[in-house]
Structure formats: structure tokens, C-alpha cells
Design a protein around this motif. Structure first.
Motif, PDB file in Angstrom:
ATOM      1  N   LEU A 109     -10.350 -24.537  -5.389  1.00 33.55           N
ATOM      2  CA  LEU A 109     -10.008 -23.114  -5.403  1.00 33.55           C
ATOM      3  C   LEU A 109     -10.965 -22.241  -6.213  1.00 33.55           C
ATOM      4  O   LEU A 109     -10.877 -21.020  -6.144  1.00 33.55           O
ATOM      5  CB  LEU A 109      -8.575 -22.924  -5.925  1.00 33.55           C
ATOM      6  N   PHE A 110     -11.860 -22.850  -6.995  1.00 31.05           N
ATOM      7  CA  PHE A 110     -12.765 -22.062  -7.817  1.00 31.05           C
ATOM      8  C   PHE A 110     -13.992 -21.637  -7.004  1.00 31.05           C
ATOM      9  O   PHE A 110     -15.111 -22.073  -7.248  1.00 31.05           O
ATOM     10  CB  PHE A 110     -13.180 -22.842  -9.069  1.00 31.05           C
ATOM     11  N   THR A 111     -13.778 -20.761  -6.015  1.00 34.02           N
ATOM     12  CA  THR A 111     -14.854 -20.231  -5.186  1.00 34.02           C
ATOM     13  C   THR A 111     -14.692 -18.719  -5.063  1.00 34.02           C
ATOM     14  O   THR A 111     -13.566 -18.194  -5.149  1.00 34.02           O
ATOM     15  CB  THR A 111     -14.828 -20.840  -3.773  1.00 34.02           C
ATOM     16  N   PRO A 112     -15.787 -17.978  -4.854  1.00 32.72           N
ATOM     17  CA  PRO A 112     -15.681 -16.520  -4.737  1.00 32.72           C
ATOM     18  C   PRO A 112     -14.752 -16.057  -3.626  1.00 32.72           C
ATOM     19  O   PRO A 112     -14.027 -15.070  -3.797  1.00 32.72           O
ATOM     20  CB  PRO A 112     -17.138 -16.096  -4.480  1.00 32.72           C
ATOM     21  N   ILE A 113     -14.756 -16.742  -2.480  1.00 39.77           N
ATOM     22  CA  ILE A 113     -13.913 -16.308  -1.361  1.00 39.77           C
ATOM     23  C   ILE A 113     -12.436 -16.499  -1.683  1.00 39.77           C
ATOM     24  O   ILE A 113     -11.597 -15.633  -1.381  1.00 39.77           O
ATOM     25  CB  ILE A 113     -14.294 -17.058  -0.066  1.00 39.77           C
ATOM     26  N   THR A 114     -12.094 -17.629  -2.295  1.00 37.21           N
ATOM     27  CA  THR A 114     -10.706 -17.853  -2.710  1.00 37.21           C
ATOM     28  C   THR A 114     -10.267 -16.771  -3.683  1.00 37.21           C
ATOM     29  O   THR A 114      -9.163 -16.220  -3.585  1.00 37.21           O
ATOM     30  CB  THR A 114     -10.561 -19.232  -3.380  1.00 37.21           C
ATOM     31  N   VAL A 115     -11.139 -16.463  -4.641  1.00 34.79           N
ATOM     32  CA  VAL A 115     -10.845 -15.410  -5.616  1.00 34.79           C
ATOM     33  C   VAL A 115     -10.649 -14.071  -4.917  1.00 34.79           C
ATOM     34  O   VAL A 115      -9.720 -13.318  -5.231  1.00 34.79           O
ATOM     35  CB  VAL A 115     -11.983 -15.310  -6.656  1.00 34.79           C
ATOM     36  N   ALA A 116     -11.515 -13.762  -3.962  1.00 30.47           N
ATOM     37  CA  ALA A 116     -11.425 -12.482  -3.254  1.00 30.47           C
ATOM     38  C   ALA A 116     -10.087 -12.335  -2.538  1.00 30.47           C
ATOM     39  O   ALA A 116      -9.446 -11.275  -2.594  1.00 30.47           O
ATOM     40  CB  ALA A 116     -12.580 -12.368  -2.248  1.00 30.47           C
ATOM     41  N   ILE A 117      -9.655 -13.391  -1.869  1.00 30.54           N
ATOM     42  CA  ILE A 117      -8.374 -13.353  -1.154  1.00 30.54           C
ATOM     43  C   ILE A 117      -7.229 -13.142  -2.144  1.00 30.54           C
ATOM     44  O   ILE A 117      -6.318 -12.336  -1.906  1.00 30.54           O
ATOM     45  CB  ILE A 117      -8.175 -14.649  -0.347  1.00 30.54           C
ATOM     46  N   ALA A 118      -7.283 -13.868  -3.271  1.00 37.28           N
ATOM     47  CA  ALA A 118      -6.237 -13.725  -4.289  1.00 37.28           C
ATOM     48  C   ALA A 118      -6.247 -12.329  -4.895  1.00 37.28           C
ATOM     49  O   ALA A 118      -5.183 -11.762  -5.205  1.00 37.28           O
ATOM     50  CB  ALA A 118      -6.421 -14.781  -5.375  1.00 37.28           C
ATOM     51  N   LEU A 119      -7.432 -11.760  -5.087  1.00 34.25           N
ATOM     52  CA  LEU A 119      -7.524 -10.390  -5.617  1.00 34.25           C
ATOM     53  C   LEU A 119      -6.831  -9.397  -4.688  1.00 34.25           C
ATOM     54  O   LEU A 119      -6.065  -8.538  -5.126  1.00 34.25           O
ATOM     55  CB  LEU A 119      -8.992  -9.997  -5.803  1.00 34.25           C
ATOM     56  N   ILE A 120      -7.101  -9.525  -3.399  1.00 33.76           N
ATOM     57  CA  ILE A 120      -6.519  -8.595  -2.423  1.00 33.76           C
ATOM     58  C   ILE A 120      -5.002  -8.774  -2.343  1.00 33.76           C
ATOM     59  O   ILE A 120      -4.243  -7.786  -2.400  1.00 33.76           O
ATOM     60  CB  ILE A 120      -7.161  -8.805  -1.040  1.00 33.76           C
ATOM     61  N   LEU A 121      -4.542 -10.008  -2.223  1.00 35.33           N
ATOM     62  CA  LEU A 121      -3.099 -10.253  -2.138  1.00 35.33           C
ATOM     63  C   LEU A 121      -2.388  -9.810  -3.415  1.00 35.33           C
ATOM     64  O   LEU A 121      -1.288  -9.251  -3.366  1.00 35.33           O
ATOM     65  CB  LEU A 121      -2.841 -11.739  -1.866  1.00 35.33           C
ATOM     66  N   GLY A 122      -3.031 -10.060  -4.567  1.00 37.76           N
ATOM     67  CA  GLY A 122      -2.445  -9.621  -5.832  1.00 37.76           C
ATOM     68  C   GLY A 122      -2.363  -8.107  -5.922  1.00 37.76           C
ATOM     69  O   GLY A 122      -1.387  -7.551  -6.448  1.00 37.76           O
ATOM     70  N   GLY A 123      -3.386  -7.424  -5.412  1.00 41.36           N
ATOM     71  CA  GLY A 123      -3.360  -5.964  -5.398  1.00 41.36           C
ATOM     72  C   GLY A 123      -2.224  -5.423  -4.541  1.00 41.36           C
ATOM     73  O   GLY A 123      -1.524  -4.480  -4.927  1.00 41.36           O
ATOM     74  N   LEU A 124      -2.035  -6.025  -3.380  1.00 41.43           N
ATOM     75  CA  LEU A 124      -0.931  -5.615  -2.501  1.00 41.43           C
ATOM     76  C   LEU A 124       0.420  -5.872  -3.167  1.00 41.43           C
ATOM     77  O   LEU A 124       1.357  -5.071  -3.044  1.00 41.43           O
ATOM     78  CB  LEU A 124      -1.017  -6.356  -1.169  1.00 41.43           C
ATOM     79  N   ALA A 125       0.525  -7.005  -3.894  1.00 41.38           N
ATOM     80  CA  ALA A 125       1.775  -7.321  -4.599  1.00 41.38           C
ATOM     81  C   ALA A 125       2.069  -6.286  -5.678  1.00 41.38           C
ATOM     82  O   ALA A 125       3.227  -5.875  -5.862  1.00 41.38           O
ATOM     83  CB  ALA A 125       1.680  -8.717  -5.215  1.00 41.38           C
ATOM     84  N   ILE A 126       1.028  -5.845  -6.394  1.00 36.91           N
ATOM     85  CA  ILE A 126       1.226  -4.818  -7.426  1.00 36.91           C
ATOM     86  C   ILE A 126       1.743  -3.530  -6.798  1.00 36.91           C
ATOM     87  O   ILE A 126       2.688  -2.909  -7.298  1.00 36.91           O
ATOM     88  CB  ILE A 126      -0.093  -4.554  -8.181  1.00 36.91           C
ATOM     89  N   LEU A 127       1.137  -3.104  -5.690  1.00 34.75           N
ATOM     90  CA  LEU A 127       1.580  -1.878  -5.014  1.00 34.75           C
ATOM     91  C   LEU A 127       3.034  -1.986  -4.568  1.00 34.75           C
ATOM     92  O   LEU A 127       3.807  -1.021  -4.691  1.00 34.75           O
ATOM     93  CB  LEU A 127       0.681  -1.587  -3.815  1.00 34.75           C
ATOM     94  N   LEU A 128       3.414  -3.164  -4.079  1.00 33.31           N
ATOM     95  CA  LEU A 128       4.794  -3.377  -3.630  1.00 33.31           C
ATOM     96  C   LEU A 128       5.762  -3.315  -4.809  1.00 33.31           C
ATOM     97  O   LEU A 128       6.803  -2.637  -4.732  1.00 33.31           O
ATOM     98  CB  LEU A 128       4.895  -4.731  -2.933  1.00 33.31           C
ATOM     99  N   ILE A 129       5.424  -3.990  -5.890  1.00 33.94           N
ATOM    100  CA  ILE A 129       6.316  -4.028  -7.061  1.00 33.94           C
ATOM    101  C   ILE A 129       6.438  -2.646  -7.692  1.00 33.94           C
ATOM    102  O   ILE A 129       7.521  -2.248  -8.133  1.00 33.94           O
ATOM    103  CB  ILE A 129       5.805  -5.065  -8.082  1.00 33.94           C
ATOM    104  N   GLU A 130       5.346  -1.895  -7.705  1.00 36.29           N
ATOM    105  CA  GLU A 130       5.383  -0.557  -8.300  1.00 36.29           C
ATOM    106  C   GLU A 130       6.270   0.406  -7.513  1.00 36.29           C
ATOM    107  O   GLU A 130       6.703   1.432  -8.032  1.00 36.29           O
ATOM    108  CB  GLU A 130       3.973   0.020  -8.425  1.00 36.29           C
ATOM    109  N   LYS A 131       6.550   0.089  -6.257  1.00 36.21           N
ATOM    110  CA  LYS A 131       7.427   0.942  -5.453  1.00 36.21           C
ATOM    111  C   LYS A 131       8.905   0.616  -5.665  1.00 36.21           C
ATOM    112  O   LYS A 131       9.774   1.378  -5.246  1.00 36.21           O
ATOM    113  CB  LYS A 131       7.082   0.778  -3.965  1.00 36.21           C
ATOM    114  N   MET A 132       9.167  -0.508  -6.325  1.00 37.63           N
ATOM    115  CA  MET A 132      10.559  -0.912  -6.534  1.00 37.63           C
ATOM    116  C   MET A 132      11.201  -0.092  -7.657  1.00 37.63           C
ATOM    117  O   MET A 132      10.551   0.231  -8.648  1.00 37.63           O
ATOM    118  CB  MET A 132      10.613  -2.401  -6.889  1.00 37.63           C
TER     119      MET A 132
END
Length: 265
Positions: A109-132
Motif C-alpha cells: 500500500l505504500f505507493t503514490p497511487i494508493t495514497v492518491a486514492i485514499a486522499l480523494i476518498l478521505g476528502g469526500l468522507a470529510i465533506l460528508l461528515i461536515e454536512k451531518m
């Protein structure tokens, strides 16, 4: 003395300190910047471990009064005992899961692409939680329950995936489970102490043979830079959460993730 190597150590130290406690993934940034600097061999990975230790020592320094007071009164004060027990409970899920899957995570999992996917999904999760419509009724670390500590511990375990962000997982997890924003942020700082000491200690024991006296300058530059920038980041985040949400970090994560996918594809 290799000035290029010292410059790389300076940059990585700044990256670690500035990102460790923000919800944007320090590990993800270290992997990405390390690739860009061509500073990603086995010795560089040990270097990253050392500067993470510097960042956690910054937390210890910032909260030294609370930590010393807890240590002095752990056998006599209920508040100190509850705080320590909650830290232990929240520490266990990530520690146990990390101990079992540590090698596989680093291998796959220690690869730039894996990190990029996690960054994007984590960003979407933050936006979702902030709307709660979160209540945040727990306004002090000392008022946390055992259940909340356990729940935040499992939230932290998700951050074993590079790019997720340990601080982001614990802060947002804390908010989901009833802590207000400031309390969740402070508990995230405290929870970083045992988990990061355990992780860095484990990695250093496994890789101590890669350490050399010739690299002392590189390690010193990275350590001092990470410690200093982490102190600044801690103070910044505490002021920031007093009047802001985390949406700006979400959009940053998404934008960075897309750029990384484009660059490394």
C-alpha cells in the motif's frame, strides 16, 4: 557533507511536521515528496521514522503539563486514571491490527497511487461528515466515555492505510461519536503519542542496522525541522478549529489526489 541530501532532509522534515497533525495524511505526503525528491530508499524510510518521532515529541512538549500531571497522579486521581485508560483503549485497535498487518501494508500500500486514492476518498468522507448535524456534547477529554475511546480507536485503525490520515480519522471519528471539534482534536494529539511511539519503536528495532554515524547530520536536520514545524502546526490547528470546519482540507486532499494520479499514472 552532502548538501543535496541535507536539503532533502530539510524538505522531508518540514513536510512531516506540517502535515502530521492536519487531516491530510503525513505518510501520504512523505511518500509523494520522497518519490519526487528520489529520496525513497531503505535509509530514507528509516529517516521518515525518525522524523515522525520528532513530531510526536512536539506533542509531548506542547502538552507536557497535562502529561506530567497525569503521570504524577495516576495512582491517586480518578481523572488521571480515566484519561490514561481511555488512551489505552483507543490505542489498542490500531496497535493490534498494525502489528498483524504491518508488513503487508508497507509492501502493498505504500505507493503514490494508493495514497492518491485514499486522499480523494478521505476528502469526500470529510465533506460528508461536515454536512451531518453533529451534536458534540462531550466538551472535555476528561468527560469521554470508554465507548467513545473504543470507537475512536477503531477510527484510528483505518489510518493504517497510507493516505487516510491518522489525525483526520481520529478527529472526525471523535466528532461522529459525540466529541466537539476542539475536544476531538486534542484527543487526537494525545492518542498520537502511544501509537506513534509504538510504530516508530517497532520500525527502528527492525531497521537499526541501516543507521550510520555518517548520516547524523541528515537525521539532525530532519529531526529539528520536523519538531519545530510540528509545534507550529499543533498551535495552528487548535486556533483553526475554534472557528472553522475541515472542508478546506477536504478540497485540498481531493485536488492533491487528482494531481498525484495524473503525475504518477
Amino acid at each position: 557533507m552532502d548538501l543535496i541530501l541535507l536539503f532533502k532532509a530539510l524538505i522531508q522534515g518540514l513536510v512531516e511536521g506540517a502535515t502530521e497533525f492536519l487531516p491530510i495524511s503525513s505518510t501520504g505526503h512523505l511518500i509523494i515528496v520522497g518519490d519526487l525528491l528520489n529520496f525513497n530508499d531503505d535509509k530514507a524510510k528509516v529517516f521518515d521514522i525518525v522524523i515522525q518521532l520528532a513530531a510526536i515529541l512536539a506533542v509531548c512538549w506542547e502538552y507536557r503539563r497535562k502529561l506530567v500531571n497525569t503521570a504524577l497522579h495516576i495512582t491517586s486521581q480518578t481523572k488521571a486514571q480515566n484519561f490514561s485508560l481511555n488512551l489505552l483503549i483507543a490505542f489498542l485497535p490500531a496497535a493490534l491490527i498494525g502489528l498483524v498487518f504491518h508488513g503487508k501494508i508497507k509492501e502493498f500500500l505504500f505507493t503514490p497511487i494508493t495514497v492518491a486514492i485514499a486522499l480523494i476518498l478521505g476528502g469526500l468522507a470529510i465533506l460528508l461528515i461536515e454536512k451531518m448535524p453533529l451534536k458534540g456534547k462531550t466538551v472535555s477529554i476528561d468527560d469521554m466515555t470508554r465507548k467513545q475511546a473504543w470507537q475512536i480507536g477503531f477510527a484510528q485503525a483505518v489510518a493504517l492505510i497510507p493516505g487516510v490520515s491518522r489525525s483526520g480519522a481520529t478527529i472526525l471519528g471523535g466528532m461522529l461519536f459525540g466529541l466537539n471539534r476542539h475536544t476531538a482534536t486534542e484527543f487526537s494529539f494525545f492518542l498520537a503519542i502511544p501509537i506513534m511511539f509504538a510504530a516508530t519503536g517497532y520500525d527502528l528495532l527492525k531497521n537499526w542496522q541501516l543507521l550510520s554515524i555518517d548520516d547524523l547530520g541528515m537525521f539532525a536536520v530532519g529531526f529539528i525541522t520536523a519538531f519545530t514545524s510540528a509545534l507550529i502546526a499543533i498551535k495552528f490547528l487548535l486556533r483553526f478549529v475554534a472557528s472553522h470546519d475541515f472542508k478546506i482540507f477536504a478540497w485540498y486532499r481531493i485536488a492533491l489526489g487528482l494531481i498525484v494520479i495524473w503525475y504518477f499514472k
